[in-house]
Write a protein that holds these residues in place. Structure first.
Motif, mmCIF file in Angstrom:
data_model
loop_
_atom_site.group_PDB
_atom_site.id
_atom_site.type_symbol
_atom_site.label_atom_id
_atom_site.label_comp_id
_atom_site.label_asym_id
_atom_site.label_seq_id
_atom_site.Cartn_x
_atom_site.Cartn_y
_atom_site.Cartn_z
ATOM 1 N N HIS A 114 0.851 -1.199 0.000
ATOM 2 C CA HIS A 114 0.000 0.000 0.000
ATOM 3 C C HIS A 114 0.885 1.247 0.000
ATOM 4 C CE1 HIS A 114 -3.116 2.861 1.047
ATOM 5 N NE2 HIS A 114 -4.033 1.922 1.095
ATOM 6 N N PRO A 115 0.774 2.089 -1.032
ATOM 7 C CA PRO A 115 1.591 3.310 -1.055
ATOM 8 C C PRO A 115 1.185 4.285 0.045
ATOM 9 C CG PRO A 115 0.707 2.791 -3.247
ATOM 10 C CD PRO A 115 -0.028 1.931 -2.266
ATOM 11 N N SER A 116 2.133 5.086 0.479
ATOM 12 C CA SER A 116 1.832 6.117 1.470
ATOM 13 C C SER A 116 0.930 7.193 0.888
ATOM 14 C CB SER A 116 3.138 6.755 1.961
ATOM 15 O OG SER A 116 3.982 5.772 2.534
ATOM 16 N N THR A 117 0.971 7.350 -0.430
ATOM 17 C CA THR A 117 0.236 8.418 -1.084
ATOM 18 C C THR A 117 -1.181 8.015 -1.492
ATOM 19 O OG1 THR A 117 1.572 7.765 -2.990
ATOM 20 C CG2 THR A 117 2.126 9.832 -1.927
ATOM 21 N N VAL A 118 -1.586 6.810 -1.184
ATOM 22 C CA VAL A 118 -2.972 6.397 -1.425
ATOM 23 C C VAL A 118 -3.718 6.448 -0.097
ATOM 24 C CG1 VAL A 118 -4.465 4.435 -2.029
ATOM 25 C CG2 VAL A 118 -2.475 4.979 -3.436
ATOM 26 N N ALA B 276 4.579 6.601 -5.651
ATOM 27 C CA ALA B 276 3.312 7.257 -5.982
ATOM 28 C C ALA B 276 2.969 7.085 -7.453
ATOM 29 C CB ALA B 276 3.387 8.741 -5.616
ATOM 30 N N TYR B 277 3.968 6.813 -8.301
ATOM 31 C CA TYR B 277 3.699 6.596 -9.723
ATOM 32 C C TYR B 277 2.888 5.324 -9.963
ATOM 33 C CZ TYR B 277 7.100 10.270 -10.728
ATOM 34 O OH TYR B 277 7.763 11.457 -10.794
ATOM 35 N N CYS B 278 2.847 4.458 -8.964
ATOM 36 C CA CYS B 278 2.095 3.204 -9.106
ATOM 37 C C CYS B 278 0.786 3.233 -8.315
ATOM 38 C CB CYS B 278 2.950 2.017 -8.650
ATOM 39 S SG CYS B 278 4.496 1.840 -9.566
#
Lengths: 307, 177
Positions: free
Chosen positions: A138-142, A286-288
């Motif tokens: 899980h990305p930090s930016t989601v 974040a690109y993903c």
């Protein structure tokens, strides 16, 4: 709709299996042990400081809770309507929070403890494993709080038919959009082949001797030149959008979740997510983000294709 | 003496600014999340009885901003490719599977129906947690009581948010991605 029988959730056997599969007296005594216990309709347990539950709270609703590092993450899945609600917040205050590297590490460790339990698990335990394996990336930016509307061929598509074959994989990012040469692998080999080590455990086919674009970095991929003396399969590096590299495999490429989580859900979204985080982007890049979001419901619904 | 203290204070501020600025340069290599209104990230927030949690950063938009070719940290290793055992590699005659058809988005009607089901899911969950809370209170389980109170409050807030989103969809607003 998923048909199941709650009475068939036989966790007891897996309590024994978990105890046998984790640290033995000959291993690191400080390593956490996976502990599992029956609940009325599922399973609860601990792994070190991480605690979790996974239960069918009604005939058609699955609820998963995982508590780690002062955070609670939750998943509600309504199998009748195909609606999912995910959330994550500070456990003591309810304040919104974000996934951090430490959180991903803890989930990866829990995934590693659940993976050896094998393929045929009781439903609630199987879904817990899939959720943990997916959230480990899980990305930090989601945003941890999200809603997913799910249905086959609408939000997820099984690739069981493509197991042990090549399948095209792509992603979009700042380098280029979907299906551009730089963001596309003409054929990722979808298989249960384990990790080759290195940044993503993936092997790449280099079509000729020469220099290629690789990248390294724990939080962002820094491009550098890597070289091979002859065409062939090589591992130990991460390719960085090199247009000459078209094939990859290993570390369960295409399986939902981080690495090889113990079940084998091959889906379109998970193939593309792997293509993003293994080709010039770190796992939490974040690109993903959009590839992760697309794949975030597949664990709950996609069938296990088997190893 | 006062001038010395003042000078030391100014020096400390300058050093702090330089330190913060140098970290900003490292962070710029990854795309910054879109700056929707929201609280600033503060990793030092302490929560009673638990580890400090960062406050949620604004949600990011993938592929936006940033630069192609992310810069790496200094000192990161630059490994070279290592051959793998050919026995594990796919055979040369491994087939290529036909791509699956593209996934079709939900229609407005389907979205509304699922969102209505979502509200019921949230309502049912709140009802269930409220019952659990009553049980926990009766048992004097303070930890469980607190957790359930937090979850119920959060669900109430979420339910309001989802109801507003559904109203907007019903009114013909854009479908969420």
């Amino acid at each position: 709709m998923v048909a199941f029988d709650a009475k068939r959730i036989l966790i007891g056997a897996f309590v024994v299996m978990a105890g046998c599969s984790t640290s033995s007296p000959t291993e690191d005594p400080a390593a956490p042990e996976l502990q599992l216990a029956d609940t009325d309709n599922g399973v609860s347990g601990t792994f070190g400081e991480t605690t979790f539950t996974s239960e069918m709270v009604s005939t058609n609703v699955l609820e998963i809770t995982v508590k780690l590092n002062g955070m609670m993450i939750t998943a509600l899945v309504d199998y009748d309507s195909g609606v999912m609600e995910f959330d994550g917040f500070a456990k003591d205050t309810g304040e919104s929070t974000q996934m951090t590297d430490d959180d991903r590490a803890a989930l990866t460790a829990l995934e590693g403890a659940l993976a050896p339990l094998g393929g045929e698990l009781p439903f609630a335990l199987d879904k817990l494993r899939g959720f943990v394996a997916t959230w480990a990336e899980h990305p930090s930016t989601v945003d941890l709080q999200s809603i997913r509307l799910a249905a086959e061929t609408r939000s997820w598509t099984s690739l069981c038919y493509a197991k042990n074959t090549y399948y095209p994989a792509s992603h979009d990012c700042s380098v280029d959009g979907f299906w551009a040469d730089s963001t596309t692998l003409d054929g990722a080999y979808l298989s249960s082949t384990g990790s080759f080590g290195g940044p993503d455990g993936t092997a790449w086919y280099f079509p000729a001797a020469g220099s290629y674009q690789c990248c390294s970095g724990s939080w962002s991929c820094g491009r550098y030149t890597c070289s091979v003396g002859a065409a062939g399969w090589y591992a130990g590096v991460e390719i960085d959008h090199d247009t000459r590299i078209e094939n990859a495999y290993g570390n369960c490429f295409g399986v939902c979740g981080s690495g090889c989580p113990g079940s084998y859900q091959y889906t379109v979204d998970c193939v593309n997510h792997d293509a993003c985080v293994r080709n010039g982007h770190v796992t939490a890049s974040a690109y993903c983000d959009d590839q992760f979001v697309s794949a975030s419901d597949d664990w709950a619904l996609a069938p296990d294709c088997g190893a | 003496m006062r001038r010395l203290i003042l000078a030391l204070a100014i020096l400390a501020v300058v050093l702090a600014v330089v330190l913060v600025w140098s970290r900003h340069g490292d962070d710029a290599a990854e795309p910054a999340p879109s700056t929707a209104a929201g609280p600033a990230r503060s990793p030092s927030i302490a929560h009673a009885g638990g580890a400090a949690r960062p406050v949620a950063a604004p949600s990011g938009e993938s592929g936006e901003g940033g630069q192609s070719g992310e810069r790496g940290q200094s000192g990161e290793s630059q490994p070279q490719p290592v051959p793998v055992d050919p026995a594990t590699a796919p055979s040369p005659d491994t087939p290529v599977s036909k791509p699956a058809p593209p996934q079709q988005p939900f229609t407005r009607e389907e979205t509304i129906a699922k969102r209505e089901a979502d509200l019921k899911l949230l309502d049912d969950t709140r009802t269930r947690l409220a019952a659990d809370l009553a049980t926990a209170q009766g048992a004097g389980s303070a930890g469980s009581v607190r957790e359930l109170e937090v979850r119920i409050a959060r669900l109430a807030e979420l339910r309001q948010k989802r109801a507003a989103e559904l109203d907007a969809i019903r009114a013909g607003g854009p479908l969420p991605p």
